[in-house]
Design a protein around this motif. Structure first.
Motif, PDB file in Angstrom:
ATOM      1  N   ASN A   1      -7.479  -2.298   1.087  1.00  8.32           N
ATOM      2  CA  ASN A   1      -7.706  -3.493   2.295  1.00  8.32           C
ATOM      3  C   ASN A   1      -8.901  -3.030   2.909  1.00  8.32           C
ATOM      4  O   ASN A   1      -8.782  -2.512   4.048  1.00  8.32           O
ATOM      5  N   LEU A   2     -10.115  -3.552   2.617  1.00 10.07           N
ATOM      6  CA  LEU A   2     -11.213  -3.122   3.843  1.00 10.07           C
ATOM      7  C   LEU A   2     -11.524  -4.047   4.779  1.00 10.07           C
ATOM      8  O   LEU A   2     -12.248  -3.466   5.678  1.00 10.07           O
ATOM      9  N   GLY A   3     -10.797  -4.960   5.062  1.00 12.68           N
ATOM     10  CA  GLY A   3     -10.927  -5.953   6.121  1.00 12.68           C
ATOM     11  C   GLY A   3     -12.162  -6.578   5.648  1.00 12.68           C
ATOM     12  O   GLY A   3     -12.673  -6.791   4.913  1.00 12.68           O
ATOM     13  N   ASN A   4     -12.686  -7.328   7.064  1.00 15.57           N
ATOM     14  CA  ASN A   4     -13.862  -8.155   6.863  1.00 15.57           C
ATOM     15  C   ASN A   4     -15.117  -7.781   7.750  1.00 15.57           C
ATOM     16  O   ASN A   4     -16.029  -8.498   8.091  1.00 15.57           O
ATOM     17  N   ARG A   5     -15.070  -6.547   8.228  1.00 16.21           N
ATOM     18  CA  ARG A   5     -16.106  -6.170   9.083  1.00 16.21           C
ATOM     19  C   ARG A   5     -17.033  -4.820   8.835  1.00 16.21           C
ATOM     20  O   ARG A   5     -17.812  -4.323   9.070  1.00 16.21           O
ATOM     21  N   ILE A   6     -16.587  -4.258   7.419  1.00 19.23           N
ATOM     22  CA  ILE A   6     -17.225  -3.090   7.098  1.00 19.23           C
ATOM     23  C   ILE A   6     -18.591  -3.421   6.584  1.00 19.23           C
ATOM     24  O   ILE A   6     -18.776  -4.565   5.732  1.00 19.23           O
ATOM     25  N   LYS A   7     -19.483  -2.494   6.788  1.00 16.94           N
ATOM     26  CA  LYS A   7     -21.023  -2.800   6.331  1.00 16.94           C
ATOM     27  C   LYS A   7     -21.245  -1.790   5.096  1.00 16.94           C
ATOM     28  O   LYS A   7     -22.303  -2.435   4.325  1.00 16.94           O
ATOM     29  N   TYR A   8     -20.810  -0.866   5.153  1.00 17.96           N
ATOM     30  CA  TYR A   8     -21.306   0.089   4.071  1.00 17.96           C
ATOM     31  C   TYR A   8     -20.107   1.017   3.480  1.00 17.96           C
ATOM     32  O   TYR A   8     -19.313   1.421   4.256  1.00 17.96           O
ATOM     33  N   VAL A   9     -19.949   0.931   2.067  1.00 17.47           N
ATOM     34  CA  VAL A   9     -19.225   1.857   1.399  1.00 17.47           C
ATOM     35  C   VAL A   9     -20.058   3.165   1.064  1.00 17.47           C
ATOM     36  O   VAL A   9     -20.964   2.981   0.073  1.00 17.47           O
ATOM     37  N   GLY A  10     -19.527   4.265   1.718  1.00 17.51           N
ATOM     38  CA  GLY A  10     -20.571   5.518   1.392  1.00 17.51           C
ATOM     39  C   GLY A  10     -20.372   6.107  -0.070  1.00 17.51           C
ATOM     40  O   GLY A  10     -19.622   5.847  -0.703  1.00 17.51           O
ATOM     41  N   ASP A  11     -21.394   7.113  -0.374  1.00 16.57           N
ATOM     42  CA  ASP A  11     -21.380   7.894  -1.333  1.00 16.57           C
ATOM     43  C   ASP A  11     -19.960   8.554  -1.561  1.00 16.57           C
ATOM     44  O   ASP A  11     -19.341   9.154  -0.768  1.00 16.57           O
TER      45      ASP A  11
ATOM     46  N   SER B   1      -5.656   6.546  -8.927  1.00 16.95           N
ATOM     47  CA  SER B   1      -4.519   5.508  -9.028  1.00 16.95           C
ATOM     48  C   SER B   1      -5.138   4.507  -8.549  1.00 16.95           C
ATOM     49  O   SER B   1      -4.330   3.323  -8.623  1.00 16.95           O
ATOM     50  N   LEU B   2      -6.356   4.268  -8.005  1.00 12.07           N
ATOM     51  CA  LEU B   2      -6.761   3.081  -7.473  1.00 12.07           C
ATOM     52  C   LEU B   2      -6.810   1.997  -8.453  1.00 12.07           C
ATOM     53  O   LEU B   2      -7.857   1.931  -9.275  1.00 12.07           O
ATOM     54  N   SER B   3      -6.116   0.762  -8.193  1.00 10.20           N
ATOM     55  CA  SER B   3      -6.085  -0.302  -9.217  1.00 10.20           C
ATOM     56  C   SER B   3      -6.684  -1.499  -8.257  1.00 10.20           C
ATOM     57  O   SER B   3      -6.934  -2.555  -9.043  1.00 10.20           O
ATOM     58  N   THR B   4      -6.683  -1.506  -7.192  1.00 11.24           N
ATOM     59  CA  THR B   4      -7.062  -2.858  -6.453  1.00 11.24           C
ATOM     60  C   THR B   4      -7.741  -2.540  -5.075  1.00 11.24           C
ATOM     61  O   THR B   4      -7.393  -1.809  -4.417  1.00 11.24           O
ATOM     62  N   ILE B   5      -8.794  -3.270  -5.106  1.00 11.40           N
ATOM     63  CA  ILE B   5      -9.755  -3.107  -4.111  1.00 11.40           C
ATOM     64  C   ILE B   5     -10.592  -4.463  -4.114  1.00 11.40           C
ATOM     65  O   ILE B   5     -11.005  -4.709  -5.072  1.00 11.40           O
ATOM     66  N   VAL B   6     -10.841  -4.981  -2.731  1.00  8.62           N
ATOM     67  CA  VAL B   6     -11.705  -6.164  -2.688  1.00  8.62           C
ATOM     68  C   VAL B   6     -12.717  -5.690  -1.897  1.00  8.62           C
ATOM     69  O   VAL B   6     -12.702  -5.484  -0.725  1.00  8.62           O
TER      70      VAL B   6
ATOM     71  N   PHE C   1     -17.049   4.822  -6.488  1.00  2.00           N
ATOM     72  CA  PHE C   1     -15.754   4.662  -7.188  1.00  2.00           C
ATOM     73  C   PHE C   1     -15.742   5.649  -8.266  1.00  2.00           C
ATOM     74  O   PHE C   1     -14.900   5.246  -9.606  1.00  2.00           O
ATOM     75  N   TRP C   2     -16.247   6.825  -8.521  1.00  2.00           N
ATOM     76  CA  TRP C   2     -16.386   7.546  -9.629  1.00  2.00           C
ATOM     77  C   TRP C   2     -14.784   8.037  -9.942  1.00  2.00           C
ATOM     78  O   TRP C   2     -14.240   8.344  -9.172  1.00  2.00           O
ATOM     79  N   ASP C   3     -14.596   8.107 -11.138  1.00  2.00           N
ATOM     80  CA  ASP C   3     -13.431   8.410 -11.710  1.00  2.00           C
ATOM     81  C   ASP C   3     -12.077   7.682 -11.025  1.00  2.00           C
ATOM     82  O   ASP C   3     -11.022   8.095 -11.278  1.00  2.00           O
ATOM     83  N   CYS C   4     -12.492   6.446 -10.830  1.00  2.00           N
ATOM     84  CA  CYS C   4     -11.365   5.400 -10.572  1.00  2.00           C
ATOM     85  C   CYS C   4     -10.865   4.793 -11.646  1.00  2.00           C
ATOM     86  O   CYS C   4     -11.085   3.710 -12.264  1.00  2.00           O
ATOM     87  N   SER C   5     -10.036   5.616 -12.559  1.00  2.00           N
ATOM     88  CA  SER C   5      -9.581   5.551 -14.018  1.00  2.00           C
ATOM     89  C   SER C   5      -8.376   4.195 -13.994  1.00  2.00           C
ATOM     90  O   SER C   5      -8.386   3.817 -15.345  1.00  2.00           O
ATOM     91  N   LYS C   6      -7.804   3.701 -13.089  1.00  2.00           N
ATOM     92  CA  LYS C   6      -7.155   2.578 -13.247  1.00  2.00           C
ATOM     93  C   LYS C   6      -7.659   1.246 -12.667  1.00  2.00           C
ATOM     94  O   LYS C   6      -7.310   0.111 -12.595  1.00  2.00           O
ATOM     95  N   LEU C   7      -9.001   1.275 -12.084  1.00  2.00           N
ATOM     96  CA  LEU C   7      -9.687   0.020 -11.675  1.00  2.00           C
ATOM     97  C   LEU C   7     -10.005  -0.871 -13.063  1.00  2.00           C
ATOM     98  O   LEU C   7     -10.891  -0.162 -13.963  1.00  2.00           O
TER      99      LEU C   7
ATOM    100  N   SER D   1     -11.125  -4.282 -12.631  1.00  2.00           N
ATOM    101  CA  SER D   1     -12.248  -5.382 -12.605  1.00  2.00           C
ATOM    102  C   SER D   1     -12.827  -5.331 -10.885  1.00  2.00           C
ATOM    103  O   SER D   1     -11.800  -4.841 -10.149  1.00  2.00           O
ATOM    104  N   ILE D   2     -13.822  -5.752 -10.693  1.00  2.00           N
ATOM    105  CA  ILE D   2     -14.327  -5.663  -9.198  1.00  2.00           C
ATOM    106  C   ILE D   2     -15.425  -6.632  -9.142  1.00  2.00           C
ATOM    107  O   ILE D   2     -16.115  -6.865  -9.991  1.00  2.00           O
ATOM    108  N   ILE D   3     -15.469  -7.340  -7.958  1.00  2.00           N
ATOM    109  CA  ILE D   3     -16.336  -8.483  -7.808  1.00  2.00           C
ATOM    110  C   ILE D   3     -17.336  -8.149  -6.617  1.00  2.00           C
ATOM    111  O   ILE D   3     -16.592  -7.671  -5.821  1.00  2.00           O
ATOM    112  N   ILE D   4     -18.295  -8.044  -6.886  1.00  2.00           N
ATOM    113  CA  ILE D   4     -19.706  -7.503  -5.751  1.00  2.00           C
ATOM    114  C   ILE D   4     -19.834  -9.009  -4.916  1.00  2.00           C
ATOM    115  O   ILE D   4     -20.301  -9.995  -5.700  1.00  2.00           O
ATOM    116  N   PRO D   5     -19.604  -8.944  -3.761  1.00  2.00           N
ATOM    117  CA  PRO D   5     -19.863 -10.294  -3.095  1.00  2.00           C
ATOM    118  C   PRO D   5     -21.305 -10.421  -2.820  1.00  2.00           C
ATOM    119  O   PRO D   5     -22.239  -9.450  -3.037  1.00  2.00           O
TER     120      PRO D   5
END
Length: 176
Positions: free
Chosen positions: A97-107, A115-120, A133-139, A141-145
């Motif tokens: 859960n990244l919260g609601n104030r993050i501006k950048y997800v880095g390289d 094992s990452l299956s859930t991220i918003v 998100f390289w090799d996040c093999s359990k992810l 779907s993802i929605i880009i805002p």
């Protein structure tokens, strides 16, 4: 950082009352009561959940990587960024859960989190780094805002179960 450690039966083992201070954790909001796994712990024996609070401005590469890390919860009250390699290779990390104030997800921020299956991705994010998100093999779907304008190259490389990525019109740059 508040951290809660559990053994395989959901109990906090007494040997986890060991504390340490590492200057490299200062940027991640570390404190003198930061808990570490006891020496000789087998990978996957313990689970840890980190909760990040309002004083964090950025989290730098590989500061909190751990095979025991299973979830992340960011409750940061100011704008902040997740720098390169921050949680790369946390193979047991399942949800974020990244919260609601993050501006950048880095390289490579979550690269190798198999094992990452859930991220918003919250609406505060404006850019996602290469191989984030390289090799996040359990992810799956993802929605880009709509707030995201840039997605770097290979962001979802080798996400073998990813079947849906929703990219809004606001994205003006996508790497190759």
């Amino acid at each position: 950082i508040d951290s809660v450690w559990y053994d395989s039966e959901g109990q906090v083992p007494p040997e986890l009352k060991t504390y340490f201070w590492d200057d490299s954790l200062a940027a991640a909001g570390g404190s003198e009561n930061q808990i570490k796994l006891p020496a000789g712990s087998a990978p996957g024996t313990y689970k840890v959940e980190y909760k990040f609070w309002e004083d964090v401005e950025e989290i730098n590469g590989e500061e909190l990587n751990s095979e025991a890390l299973v979830s992340l919860d960011f409750n940061i009250k100011r704008d902040w960024k997740l720098n390169s390699y921050a949680f790369a290779m946390c193979e047991n990390l399942e949800k974020v859960n990244l919260g609601n104030r993050i501006k950048y997800v880095g390289d490579y921020a979550f690269a190798g989190c198999t094992s990452l299956s859930t991220i918003v991705i919250p609406t505060s994010v404006t850019s996602i780094g290469e191989f984030a998100f390289w090799d996040c093999s359990k992810l799956t779907s993802i929605i880009i805002p709509d707030s995201v304008t840039s997605i770097k190259e290979y962001t979802f490389w080798d996400c073998t179960t990813l079947t849906e990525v929703i990219i809004p019109d606001s994205v003006s740059s996508i790497g190759y």
